[in-house]
Design an enzyme around this catalytic site. Sequence first.
Site, PDB file in Angstrom:
ATOM      1  N   VAL A  40      35.358  40.672-116.904  1.00  0.00           N
ATOM      2  CA  VAL A  40      34.187  40.152-117.604  1.00  0.00           C
ATOM      3  C   VAL A  40      33.466  41.264-118.360  1.00  0.00           C
ATOM      4  CG1 VAL A  40      31.992  38.957-117.319  1.00  0.00           C
ATOM      5  CG2 VAL A  40      33.948  38.324-115.893  1.00  0.00           C
ATOM      6  N   LYS A  51      27.935  36.213-107.991  1.00  0.00           N
ATOM      7  CA  LYS A  51      27.392  35.135-107.157  1.00  0.00           C
ATOM      8  C   LYS A  51      26.795  35.638-105.854  1.00  0.00           C
ATOM      9  CE  LYS A  51      31.490  33.397-107.846  1.00  0.00           C
ATOM     10  NZ  LYS A  51      32.037  33.512-109.162  1.00  0.00           N
ATOM     11  N   VAL A 105      28.197  29.691-111.997  1.00  0.00           N
ATOM     12  CA  VAL A 105      28.847  28.401-111.729  1.00  0.00           C
ATOM     13  C   VAL A 105      29.483  27.918-113.025  1.00  0.00           C
ATOM     14  CG1 VAL A 105      28.572  26.021-110.943  1.00  0.00           C
ATOM     15  CG2 VAL A 105      27.115  27.817-109.993  1.00  0.00           C
ATOM     16  N   GLU A 149      39.045  35.621-108.791  1.00  0.00           N
ATOM     17  CA  GLU A 149      38.223  36.738-108.350  1.00  0.00           C
ATOM     18  C   GLU A 149      39.146  37.950-108.214  1.00  0.00           C
ATOM     19  OE1 GLU A 149      34.666  36.662-107.575  1.00  0.00           O
ATOM     20  OE2 GLU A 149      35.102  34.971-108.885  1.00  0.00           O
ATOM     21  N   LYS A 161      29.220  28.842-104.998  1.00  0.00           N
ATOM     22  CA  LYS A 161      28.728  28.103-106.163  1.00  0.00           C
ATOM     23  C   LYS A 161      27.964  26.866-105.725  1.00  0.00           C
ATOM     24  CE  LYS A 161      32.390  29.693-109.171  1.00  0.00           C
ATOM     25  NZ  LYS A 161      33.744  29.467-109.650  1.00  0.00           N
TER      26      LYS A 161
END
Length: 839
Positions: free
Chosen positions: A487, A593, A623, A681, A696
């Site tokens: 990311v 998260k 989410v 992940e 989530k």
Amino acid sequence: MSSNSSHRAESGDWCVYKFGGSSVGTPGRLPRVLSLISEARGPLAVVVSALGDTTDWLISAANAAARGDAAGSSAELTRVRSLAKTIASTVLEGAVLTAHEKTVEQLLAPIERLLTGVELTRECTPATLDEVLSVGERISSELVARALTARGIPALAVDARTFLVTDETAGSARVDIEASRARLTPLIPGWAGKVPVITGFIARSHQGRTTTLGRNGSDYTATLLSWLLGARQVTVWTDVPGVMTADPALVSDAYPVPRMTYAEALELAHFGTRMFHPRTMIPLLESGAALHIRGTTEPDAPGTRIDAEGNPDPHRPTSVTSLERLALLHVESLRPTLSEPLGPRVLQALEAARITVWGGTLSALAPSISLVVRQEEAQRAHAVLEAALRGECERREVRVPPPHAPVTLVTLVAESMGHRPNVAGRFFHALGNVGVNVRAILQGASSRSVSCAVDAEDTAVAVRTVHSAFNLNETEINVLLVGKGTVGGRLLAQLEENAKTLRARHGISLRLVALVDSRRALFEPRGVPPAEAHARLAEVSPSTVSPPDVRPLLDRLSRLSVPVLVDCTAADGMETLYAEAIRRGIHVVGANKKPLARPWKEYEGLHSLTRAHFRTWHYETTVGASLPVIETLKNLVRTGDRVERIEGCFSGSLGAICHALMKGLPLSQAVRTARANGYTEPHPRDDLSGLDVARKALILARELGLELELEDVAVEPLVPPEHLREEDPETFLRTLGSLDAEVSAQVARYREAGRSLRYLAQILPNAPGGPRVKVGPVAVDASHPATGLKGAEAMVSFFTERYREFPLIVRGAGAGGDVTAAGVLADILRLAQNVRGRR
Ligand code: ASP
Ligand code: MG
């Protein structure tokens, strides 16, 4: 240059240059000073301050002597002597240096004797102190004159006591301009062909005593001299490139103001800019000469010009100043009418006690009064007011509560105030927006400024906020990015791709100032091109601790405009960093998260911290990547809808894996592919265990206000838990192969029955036994909305009072570096909307 110096003193148009203590007293800077002098055209007079901190040391020497501390006193004098030596040796050599050192000793000898006298009598009168201080400027002018002469520019050390005449007030003498002119005129012919290098700060009284003009008085000497010489221009060469829009120590985006009026400069001097001696402007107002403030180290920068006209541009920048270490005093009237107005009595009482009032709300009509005084005088001022109003206090007509300290006076100096609408409105709006509490609004002495008292701890935020509301055309957002994996890496690319458009179309300048990974931290206050960030970080030497301590970076980040910590990791423990950031006034955008799944108390604690500090924490991507799930839910809750059920496939990664299984791929293969696509992940176990989906679900449940813990989520993993113990992702993927046959057989049975395997989450806030949240694999039939999901598609359905029959569905790509990064970027940009006020 000696060629034009010969006619310097004859032709009428004098220029005055003044060099401050740091210009002449910082090793390596004096050569610059000398060349600036040599490059000047026409007749030039130079005024110099004492070298570096010499004046401070001399004050300490005198204080030590007055305490009877001979050793301390001589130690301070040694600092003066050795700085003088060090600086001299950078510009003089051989016999000239020796001669100069002798001069310095001759200047210091009587001062040493004087200090011995002080030590014996244990008393240093203000007059004696002035005599002691005068040696600083005298050493400086001797040195500069000698160094110029040694470079072929004939120069002359001039002691200002030979012509500047003052009254007898030691420490802050008043100049007698006519007497001074009478003494100066006969001296000028003697300067012919030479550059006079004149001592700043010092003068001589009518009775022949050495006096000084007050701290930083050399500027005043320079403008006085310009008046006496009829000069058109005075240039003060200093260590900043001009009068800044704000204190650069507080605001890194501060920049020099090109032009301003005398009146604006006076206002700045009054409200805290340490740049000017308060009386510097007086001679200029008389003579009309322009004052230039320029940087010795940046001689090509235009600096600031201060004159009668100022800046004609209506959109000119304005300056923000702060005056710290003040206290706020209130006089509260408890009766609507008092026999006698309080204002004049309050002021008279304070004046009689020699307490300076920096500002206040002193309306003749208002029943109560607020006053700003220096913090160290606050207790005394309070006592003075109580005594002066004793009668009223006893009759309970007036109350004088104890002082509120410390406060800072924040002032916007804007000549344009009268010409443009809503200057004051924007000033207070900007402060209110960032949660700065305005303690008192002060009635300025003019229409040129607006100021208010704020809590001392809000100083930096207040100054920075006002500065950007008035002086920056773009909203500048400064990003500290933690994590440069899937990311983070895509975010860097998007920052690079979008920078131009954001700036041109939306007036947003996004700056990446810091990048941190598990071992290294890079900080560049001016910004790193995102495309180079990776390589630049690699050049940083790794930290001894992992992860590196980011707190010093947060301190620096917090000084920039709209600072934001962006967390693109999936790391544990980031909530601590978030709290450190928020406390420093930094916003947080997180794709992580875990901080949202901490025990409720911590979760709620972090949220209330953001409220207390008026910061935001955006986490839309936690989410369904950038799908607007959280924002949609927030809007439902905000607008009073009642959520009855939330259901869906929250995980793009599990979606992709289920979809691949349904297409007949073996489990280990499906997981590998999902991971290669950047959907999982870092450790795919977190997906297969259902833990990621559980987090989530918890995030959404908490958004509904449900005080649930992660343990309250009923989780059924996609594969049996005994297969989820392996720590190493690679080994994990290999051993997963042992499940392939079993899983494929199960999936085949579903397919025959017309069902599809999906990993579902369900939140039931109003379940009979209390709220229920569960996640797990389900074989859905063909009519279920999840059946049609493909690849990394995610879906969330909201069943509410308003959306009962047809749920509100958010659906689309729910995993992947690109979409997640885009969601993070969107969260960052939302900050810009919030901070932007009307211009
Ligand atoms: N040397 C004096 C002071 O430090 C005067 C000046 O620097 O302008 O205050
Ligand atoms: Mg100084």
